[in-house]
Design a protein around this motif. Structure first.
Motif, mmCIF file in Angstrom:
data_model
loop_
_atom_site.group_PDB
_atom_site.id
_atom_site.type_symbol
_atom_site.label_atom_id
_atom_site.label_comp_id
_atom_site.label_asym_id
_atom_site.label_seq_id
_atom_site.Cartn_x
_atom_site.Cartn_y
_atom_site.Cartn_z
ATOM 1 N N LEU A 149 0.951 -1.147 0.086
ATOM 2 C CA LEU A 149 0.140 -0.140 -0.103
ATOM 3 C C LEU A 149 0.793 1.353 -0.104
ATOM 4 O O LEU A 149 0.609 2.273 -0.872
ATOM 5 C CB LEU A 149 -0.890 0.134 1.150
ATOM 6 N N ALA A 150 1.906 1.140 0.967
ATOM 7 C CA ALA A 150 2.913 2.489 1.077
ATOM 8 C C ALA A 150 3.392 2.785 -0.441
ATOM 9 O O ALA A 150 3.514 3.783 -0.909
ATOM 10 C CB ALA A 150 3.793 2.216 1.962
ATOM 11 N N ASP A 151 3.863 1.892 -1.028
ATOM 12 C CA ASP A 151 4.344 1.662 -2.447
ATOM 13 C C ASP A 151 3.422 2.179 -3.527
ATOM 14 O O ASP A 151 3.640 3.078 -4.407
ATOM 15 C CB ASP A 151 5.006 0.428 -3.008
ATOM 16 N N ALA A 152 2.161 1.779 -3.391
ATOM 17 C CA ALA A 152 1.073 2.547 -4.334
ATOM 18 C C ALA A 152 0.815 3.806 -4.020
ATOM 19 O O ALA A 152 0.513 4.572 -5.157
ATOM 20 C CB ALA A 152 -0.058 1.501 -4.141
ATOM 21 N N ILE A 153 0.875 4.167 -2.944
ATOM 22 C CA ILE A 153 0.639 5.699 -2.572
ATOM 23 C C ILE A 153 1.504 6.615 -2.820
ATOM 24 O O ILE A 153 1.490 7.702 -3.321
ATOM 25 C CB ILE A 153 0.077 5.704 -1.021
ATOM 26 N N THR A 154 2.902 5.943 -2.510
ATOM 27 C CA THR A 154 4.095 7.359 -2.767
ATOM 28 C C THR A 154 5.081 6.948 -3.788
ATOM 29 O O THR A 154 5.921 7.800 -4.125
ATOM 30 C CB THR A 154 4.946 6.834 -1.442
ATOM 31 N N LEU A 155 4.792 6.036 -4.812
ATOM 32 C CA LEU A 155 5.636 6.007 -6.027
ATOM 33 C C LEU A 155 5.057 6.723 -7.106
ATOM 34 O O LEU A 155 4.864 7.823 -7.009
ATOM 35 C CB LEU A 155 5.885 4.539 -6.458
ATOM 36 N N ASP A 156 4.855 6.148 -8.305
ATOM 37 C CA ASP A 156 4.249 6.818 -9.406
ATOM 38 C C ASP A 156 3.566 6.270 -10.389
ATOM 39 O O ASP A 156 3.267 4.987 -10.249
ATOM 40 C CB ASP A 156 5.678 7.317 -10.444
#
Length: 321
Positions: A149-156
């Motif tokens: 979830l963190a990657d989905a929200i904070t990447l591109d």
């Protein structure tokens, strides 16, 4: 177009300053305008941007919220306990974190309105309570946040940092419709003149409570996003966010006397402040000198605003055109 620029000159100037600073930053960064660089920059800016939005809702009604950083710390530590496990549990955790932020703001608003106490005094007191709660939840930094979830929200997404997409949604899906609502106009009316707002039939108590509840909600959103970026909880982050949120709204053209400014300006001010910090780092300026330069920039912004160099019409006049 010229009428729009005149009516929103503070936000336009902030946007131009941001573009110039961003160009300088990308020009000095060794990796240039890569997706990686833009994503890290946007993530850091959005955290402060959400904190600045929280501060904006308090300032626009002639208040100031010294508990913004404390709300961020409390919701960040709460998120570090709730944002892991099954999809259902994570969904509940996200809602619980945002609700906790809103409740903190609601508490501030109720005490201010019914206790008839100045916002700066109330929020100074509640900030200690919220930080105490954060320390009880996380005496030392730690915890875990779901990495997917963190990657989905904070990447591109397709090379565009998600943080910039979220910023765009805040402006176009939330702020532009909201400012035309009764509550949106009520915030500016209350900030411009409480007596005139009351005589116009506006429920000034309800509007003030709503303003601080929104401040708490966006403080909770900042704490939530900080959790996604760092994937941990830390109760020691309160002080920096409180001071920087005030600096950001001033840089974004929001007057501390209330009634003038916008969410767009507050967001731009936060991006400016973070871009200045990044620019100084890659320009070789010692990190210990950074607070000095930030303080000078803030002092200059306040001086310009106080001198009415960037004078803007009252928001109610703008909307009435």
């Amino acid at each position: 177009m010229l009428d729009y620029i005149r009516a929103n000159r503070r936000e336009v100037i902030a946007a131009v300053v941001l573009l110039v600073l961003l160009s300088l930053y990308l020009g000095t960064h060794p990796r240039g305008a890569s997706t990686y660089v833009m994503t890290i920059w946007a993530n850091q800016c959005l955290i402060l941007g959400l904190a600045a939005i929280a501060q904006f809702f308090a300032v626009v009604v002639r208040g100031i919220d010294l508990s913004v950083g404390a709300v961020i710390a409390l919701t960040n530590t709460l998120a570090s306990h709730l944002l892991d496990g099954s999809a259902g549990a994570i969904g509940f955790g996200v809602l619980a974190v945002l609700a906790a932020g809103a409740l903190c703001g609601l508490l501030n608003g109720l005490i201010i309105v019914f206790g008839r106490i100045q916002p700066i005094v109330v929020t100074l007191a509640t900030a200690s309570i919220f930080v105490g709660g954060a320390l009880m939840l996380r005496p030392t930094p730690g915890g875990a946040v779901n990495y997917d979830l963190a990657d989905a929200i904070t990447l591109d997404i397709a090379g565009i940092p998600t943080a910039l997409i979220i910023s765009g949604l805040l402006i176009f899906a939330f702020w532009l419709p909201f400012r035309r609502t009764g509550l949106g106009l009520g915030l500016y009316a209350l900030g411009s003149s409480e007596q005139a707002a009351f005589q116009s039939g506006i429920n000034t108590r309800l509007v003030r409570i709503a303003a601080f509840t929104l401040a708490g909600l966006f403080g909770g959103a900042a704490g939530l996003y900080y959790s996604f970026v760092t994937t941990t909880g830390d109760a020691g982050i309160a002080a920096n966010f409180t001071l920087n949120s005030i600096a950001a709204v001033v840089l974004g053209g929001v007057l501390l006397r209330g009634g003038v400014g916008s969410l767009i300006g507050a967001l731009a001010g936060a991006f400016i402040l973070k871009t200045i910090a990044s620019l100084m780092f890659f320009s070789g300026i010692p990190s210990l000198a950074q607070p000095l330069f930030e303080g000078l920039i803030l002092a200059a912004a306040i001086a310009i605003g106080g001198a009415d160099v960037l004078r803007t019409r009252n928001r109610l006049e703008v909307f009435g055109r």
